[in-house]
Write a protein that holds these residues in place. Structure first.
Motif, mmCIF file in Angstrom:
data_model
loop_
_atom_site.group_PDB
_atom_site.id
_atom_site.type_symbol
_atom_site.label_atom_id
_atom_site.label_comp_id
_atom_site.label_asym_id
_atom_site.label_seq_id
_atom_site.Cartn_x
_atom_site.Cartn_y
_atom_site.Cartn_z
ATOM 1 N N PHE A 115 0.854 -1.182 0.000
ATOM 2 C CA PHE A 115 0.000 0.000 0.000
ATOM 3 C C PHE A 115 0.895 1.239 0.000
ATOM 4 O O PHE A 115 1.755 1.391 0.877
ATOM 5 N N LEU A 116 0.687 2.118 -0.969
ATOM 6 C CA LEU A 116 1.422 3.375 -1.042
ATOM 7 C C LEU A 116 0.431 4.519 -0.880
ATOM 8 O O LEU A 116 -0.514 4.657 -1.669
ATOM 9 N N ALA A 117 0.640 5.323 0.151
ATOM 10 C CA ALA A 117 -0.241 6.458 0.419
ATOM 11 C C ALA A 117 0.502 7.756 0.130
ATOM 12 O O ALA A 117 1.634 7.946 0.581
ATOM 13 N N LEU A 118 -0.148 8.628 -0.637
ATOM 14 C CA LEU A 118 0.468 9.907 -0.985
ATOM 15 C C LEU A 118 -0.619 10.942 -1.228
ATOM 16 O O LEU A 118 -1.826 10.639 -1.148
ATOM 17 N N ASN A 119 -0.192 12.168 -1.515
ATOM 18 C CA ASN A 119 -1.114 13.273 -1.761
ATOM 19 C C ASN A 119 -2.146 12.865 -2.816
ATOM 20 O O ASN A 119 -1.786 12.436 -3.918
ATOM 21 N N LYS A 120 -3.419 13.007 -2.490
ATOM 22 C CA LYS A 120 -4.474 12.526 -3.391
ATOM 23 C C LYS A 120 -4.444 13.222 -4.749
ATOM 24 O O LYS A 120 -4.849 12.638 -5.762
ATOM 25 N N ASP A 121 -3.956 14.470 -4.783
ATOM 26 C CA ASP A 121 -3.911 15.200 -6.052
ATOM 27 C C ASP A 121 -2.827 14.670 -6.989
ATOM 28 O O ASP A 121 -2.818 15.003 -8.178
ATOM 29 N N GLU A 122 -1.903 13.869 -6.463
ATOM 30 C CA GLU A 122 -0.795 13.329 -7.264
ATOM 31 C C GLU A 122 -1.003 11.869 -7.653
ATOM 32 O O GLU A 122 -0.173 11.281 -8.360
ATOM 33 N N LEU A 159 -2.461 2.049 -4.670
ATOM 34 C CA LEU A 159 -2.251 3.471 -4.393
ATOM 35 C C LEU A 159 -3.468 4.027 -3.677
ATOM 36 O O LEU A 159 -4.616 3.820 -4.110
ATOM 37 N N THR A 160 -3.225 4.717 -2.570
ATOM 38 C CA THR A 160 -4.309 5.310 -1.790
ATOM 39 C C THR A 160 -3.947 6.746 -1.422
ATOM 40 O O THR A 160 -2.781 7.146 -1.485
#
Length: 240
Positions: A115-122, A159-160
């Motif tokens: 699971f990779l969490a990052l800025n939703k806009d990216e 991706l989340t």
């Protein structure tokens, strides 16, 4: 009175409790040391913690039972993936995987999912960059996509969106959720992703609290941030 004697008295007073509050501790210390000021009582409490006679497990919560801290150490495979993704995206990435869940709960999941969490806009831009990866990549898949396409995959990347105030720990160059963050994330992702591939959420929580020092206050703050405090608190009551 020596700290070891204070600890012995506290253990006797609270022998039927798995955890005690700071109020309970200070009330007993005050009864044993009535001549000391409030500040000195607080200092003695800190000394009990420093001498490892008392362990803090949350805001205003203590226990006598030592449990190690859980360090979310990513596998070499996950670190390689992390480094490859960081070459494409320079923003903050928080990574966790099913191997960490197995480490906590005892190895019920056979699939390797990251699971990779990052800025939703990216998310969309990174998803496009990662489509050439050998492992299948999924962008916040819905239940139908999960059931039809993700569940059959032995290895996959999901991706989340990164939730603000996620409790994290850094190990070298790698950023992962703390154990509190992993537990809340697992509860949140349990029904759609993790239960179908063999995770018992009750066992995960029970094993986490039995084996490691889990900060209950931090866990519930993050659960509240994700609007799941009530549900997760009810789960905690079943393992206490």
């Amino acid at each position: 009175m020596k700290n070891i004697d204070l600890a012995r008295e506290l253990k006797q007073r609270f022998r039927k409790q798995s955890q005690i509050s700071s109020k309970e501790v200070t009330e007993v210390l005050h009864s044993l040391l009535p001549d000391l000021s409030v500040n000195t009582i607080a200092w003695r409490l800190n000394q009990l913690k420093k001498d490892k006679l008392l362990y803090q497990i949350g805001r205003g919560l203590y226990t006598f039972d030592y449990k190690p801290e859980f360090s979310p150490e990513l596998s070499l495979k996950s670190k390689r993936l992390y480094n490859r993704v960081k070459a494409l995206y320079t923003g903050e990435i928080v990574m966790w995987d099913t191997l960490l869940l197995n480490e906590i709960a005892g190895g019920d999941i056979s699939k390797y999912w990251v699971f990779l969490a990052l800025n939703k806009d990216e998310l969309d831009a990174l998803f496009g960059e990662m489509l050439s990866f050998s492992k299948k990549v999924y962008l916040q898949p819905d239940k139908e996509t999960t059931a039809r396409y993700l569940i059959p995959q032995d290895e996959a990347i999901i991706l989340t969106a990164l939730i603000s105030e996620t409790p994290t720990e850094r190990s070298g160059d790698y950023l992962s959720p703390s154990i509190e963050g992993i537990l809340v994330n697992a509860w949140f992702e349990h029904e759609q992703y993790l239960q179908p591939i063999g995770l018992d959420i009750h066992k995960l929580y029970a094993q986490a609290f039995a084996k490691y020092n889990v900060n209950k206050s931090k866990l519930l703050r993050y659960a509240a941030r994700r609007d799941k405090r009530k549900e997760i608190n009810e789960l905690l009551k079943t393992i206490e």
